[in-house]
Design an enzyme around this catalytic site. Structure first.
Site, short mmCIF file in Angstrom:
data_model
loop_
_atom_site.label_atom_id
_atom_site.label_comp_id
_atom_site.label_asym_id
_atom_site.label_seq_id
_atom_site.Cartn_x
_atom_site.Cartn_y
_atom_site.Cartn_z
N LYS A 156 -4.95 -10.67 -6.46
CA LYS A 156 -6.10 -11.13 -5.51
C LYS A 156 -7.05 -10.22 -5.86
O LYS A 156 -6.91 -9.08 -6.48
CB LYS A 156 -5.86 -11.22 -4.20
CG LYS A 156 -5.72 -9.92 -3.54
CD LYS A 156 -5.58 -9.82 -2.09
CE LYS A 156 -5.44 -8.41 -1.57
NZ LYS A 156 -5.44 -8.12 -0.14
N LYS A 197 0.80 -1.10 -0.02
CA LYS A 197 0.00 0.10 -0.07
C LYS A 197 0.91 1.34 -0.01
O LYS A 197 0.48 2.22 -0.41
CB LYS A 197 -0.88 -0.05 1.14
CG LYS A 197 -1.97 -1.01 1.13
CD LYS A 197 -3.22 -0.79 1.80
CE LYS A 197 -4.57 -1.69 1.34
NZ LYS A 197 -5.48 -1.55 2.24
N LYS A 238 -10.91 -5.16 -3.09
CA LYS A 238 -11.93 -3.87 -3.04
C LYS A 238 -11.37 -2.45 -3.33
O LYS A 238 -12.01 -1.36 -3.95
CB LYS A 238 -12.23 -3.49 -1.57
CG LYS A 238 -13.04 -4.44 -0.74
CD LYS A 238 -13.62 -4.03 0.66
CE LYS A 238 -13.54 -4.92 1.45
NZ LYS A 238 -12.41 -4.56 2.46
P1 TYM Z 1 -10.63 -6.72 4.46
O1 TYM Z 1 -11.72 -5.81 4.88
O2 TYM Z 1 -9.72 -6.54 3.35
O3 TYM Z 1 -11.41 -8.19 3.70
C1 TYM Z 1 -12.22 -8.82 4.93
C2 TYM Z 1 -12.03 -10.32 4.75
O4 TYM Z 1 -12.01 -11.07 3.36
C3 TYM Z 1 -10.88 -11.67 3.11
N1 TYM Z 1 -10.38 -11.32 1.58
C4 TYM Z 1 -10.40 -12.52 0.71
N2 TYM Z 1 -10.38 -13.52 0.81
C5 TYM Z 1 -10.35 -14.43 -0.32
N3 TYM Z 1 -9.99 -13.95 -1.43
C6 TYM Z 1 -10.04 -12.66 -1.74
N4 TYM Z 1 -9.53 -11.91 -2.72
C7 TYM Z 1 -9.96 -11.53 -0.34
N5 TYM Z 1 -9.98 -10.21 -0.27
C8 TYM Z 1 -10.21 -10.12 0.95
C9 TYM Z 1 -9.84 -10.95 4.05
O5 TYM Z 1 -8.75 -11.98 4.17
C10 TYM Z 1 -10.73 -10.77 5.18
O6 TYM Z 1 -10.93 -11.89 5.78
N6 TYM Z 1 -7.59 -6.20 7.99
C11 TYM Z 1 -8.81 -6.70 7.58
C12 TYM Z 1 -9.94 -6.27 8.37
C13 TYM Z 1 -9.75 -6.58 10.08
C14 TYM Z 1 -9.68 -7.87 10.93
C15 TYM Z 1 -9.56 -7.68 11.97
C16 TYM Z 1 -9.86 -9.06 10.28
C17 TYM Z 1 -9.57 -5.61 10.85
N7 TYM Z 1 -9.45 -6.18 12.24
C18 TYM Z 1 -9.42 -8.59 13.15
C19 TYM Z 1 -9.95 -10.15 11.36
C20 TYM Z 1 -9.61 -9.87 12.74
C21 TYM Z 1 -9.02 -6.39 6.09
O7 TYM Z 1 -8.61 -5.32 5.80
O8 TYM Z 1 -9.97 -7.28 5.85
#
Ligand code: TYM
Length: 329
Positions: free
Chosen positions: A194, A112, A197
Site C-alpha cells: 500500500k 512494524k 507514510k
Molecule cells: P494513518 O495515519 O496511517 O492513516 C490515516 C488514514 O488513511 C488511511 N490510509 C489509506 N487509505 C487508502 N490507501 C492507503 N494506501 C492508505 N494509507 C492510509 C488509513 O486507513 C487511515 O484511515 N491508526 C490510524 C490512526 C488512528 C485512528 C484512530 C483512526 C488512531 N486512532 C481512531 C480512526 C479512529 C492510522 O495510523 O492511520
C-alpha cells in the site's frame, strides 16, 4: 441527535493521496450528516521515532491538511489527541480487558515489529488499544478509515462488547466505514504494497504537499503491468491503481475513463493522471497555506473544549462502572 463519527491520522511522515482518498475525502463528505470528530493522533505518533520539534510541526500540518481537504471546523470538531487526557486514561482501563493474544494477532504490529519483536516498543504493541479508546470515548457510531485499519476496528468492537458484558452497557459498538473504491491505494513503485507514510522510498507516494514537477516525475516512474490495455482489471493491480486515483480525483465514471483511454498508451495515462492530480492539488495546497497560526489555535481550542465535554461524560460513566470513581471525590 445526529449519529457520531470519529477518525484520525497520525502526524508522522507526510500525508499522501492514499490518506486523502481512503480517509479524508470521506470525512469531508460525511461531516454534514454526522456529528463529527477528527483528531490529530499525536500520542500514536509517539510510537515512531520523531524529534519533538518535528512532532509539534507535523501535528499542526496534519490539522491544516484536514481543513484543506474540506473539513469545516464550524461543522466538525477538529482537535489534538494529547489535548484530551481522557484518551490515555481510558486506554489503561481498556488494557485491562484486552488480551495479549488479541494484540499479537494485529498484522500492523507484526509488520512494524518484524523480527525485532523483543525490541519493539510496548507502545507499538498497545497502539490498537489507544485507538479503541479514541473511538469508544466519543460513543462513536461510524469510523471512516482505509482498509488497513479494518482489523483495528474489529478489535475495538471486541473490546467494547467485552467491557459491556463485564461491566454493563457503557460503550456504543462502532462500525467501520470503508469505501468500496479507493480504500487501499497502492505504492506507485510497488503495487504489492500500500502507499505508506512510513515508506523510505518517497517515489512510491504522492504527498499532498508535493509540487507539480514532483508529481509529474513520480507518476512517470510509476510501475505498470504487462499488457497495453487501459481498463479497470483486478488482475492488473498497477494500472487499476492509477485508474482508481484518476477516477476519485476527477469524479469521472469508470466507463468514461475507459472510453477516454481507449487506444492510448501508458505514457498518456501517466501524463493525464499527473495533470489531473496537479489540478486537484493546486487549490488544495492554496487552502493549506491560507490557514493562519491564529486560526489554527482557535480551532484547536474550540475542538479541545467540545471533545473534552464528551470525553469527560464517558469517563465519568466508565469510572463508576469499574468502581474507581471514589478516587475523584
Ligand atoms: P494513518 O495515519 O496511517 O492513516 C490515516 C488514514 O488513511 C488511511 N490510509 C489509506 N487509505 C487508502 N490507501 C492507503 N494506501 C492508505 N494509507 C492510509 C488509513 O486507513 C487511515 O484511515 N491508526 C490510524 C490512526 C488512528 C485512528 C484512530 C483512526 C488512531 N486512532 C481512531 C480512526 C479512529 C492510522 O495510523 O492511520
Amino acid at each position: 441527535m445526529r449519529k457520531r463519527i470519529f477518525s484520525g491520522a497520525q502526524p508522522t511522515g507526510n500525508l499522501h493521496i492514499g490518506n486523502y482518498i481512503g480517509a479524508l475525502r470521506n470525512w469531508a463528505a460525511l461531516q454534514h450528516e454526522y456529528d463529527s470528530f477528527f483528531c490529530v493522533v499525536n500520542l500514536h505518533a509517539l510510537t515512531a521515532t520523531q524529534d519533538p520539534k518535528t512532532r509539534r510541526e507535523k501535528t499542526r500540518e496534519v490539522a491544516r491538511l484536514y481543513l484543506a481537504a474540506g473539513i469545516d471546523p464550524k461543522v466538525s470538531t477538529v482537535f489534538v489527541q494529547s489535548d484530551v487526557p481522557e484518551h490515555t486514561e481510558l486506554t489503561w482501563i481498556l488494557n485491562c480487558v484486552t488480551r495479549m493474544g488479541e494484540l499479537e494477532r494485529m498484522t500492523q504490529f507484526k509488520e512494524k515489529a518484524r523480527k525485532q519483536r523483543e525490541n519493539a516498543g510496548v507502545g507499538l504493541f498497545d497502539y490498537p488499544v489507544l485507538m479503541a479508546a479514541d473511538i469508544l470515548l466519543y460513543q462513536t457510531e461510524l469510523v471512516p478509515v482505509g482498509q488497513d485499519q479494518k482489523q483495528h476496528l474489529e478489535l475495538t468492537r471486541d473490546i467494547a462488547m467485552r467491557f459491556n458484558r463485564d461491566y454493563g452497557e457503557t460503550f456504543r459498538v462502532p462500525e467501520p466505514f470503508i469505501s468500496k473504491v479507493g480504500a487501499r491505494i497502492l505504492a506507485l513503485d510497488n503495487p504489492e504494497k500500500k502507499m505508506s507514510k512510513s515508506d523510505e522510498n518517497v517515489n512510491g507516494s504522492i504527498y499532498l504537499t508535493d509540487d507539480a514537477d514532483t508529481i509529474r516525475r513520480k507518476f512517470k516512474r510509476a510501475v505498470t503491468d504487462s499488457g497495453t490495455e487501459i481498463r479497470f482489471d483486478e488482475t492488473r493491480p498497477a494500472i487499476t491503481n492509477l485508474l482508481t486515483i484518476y477516477q476519485l480525483l476527477t469524479g469521472r465514471t469508470r466507463e468514461e475513463i475507459e472510453a477516454h483511454f481507449e487506444g492510448k498508451g501508458y505514457a498518456q495515462l501517466k501524463s493525464d493522471l499527473a495533470e489531473a492530480t496537479v489540478e486537484f492539488l493546486t487549490p488544495f495546497q492554496e487552502r493549506f497555506r491560507g490557514i493562519s497560526d491564529e486560526e489554527l489555535d482557535r480551532i484547536f481550542a474550540a475542538g479541545r473544549e467540545r471533545a473534552s465535554e464528551v470525553a469527560r461524560a464517558t469517563m465519568k460513566d466508565v469510572r463508576e462502572r469499574v468502581g474507581i470513581e471514589g478516587a475523584r471525590i
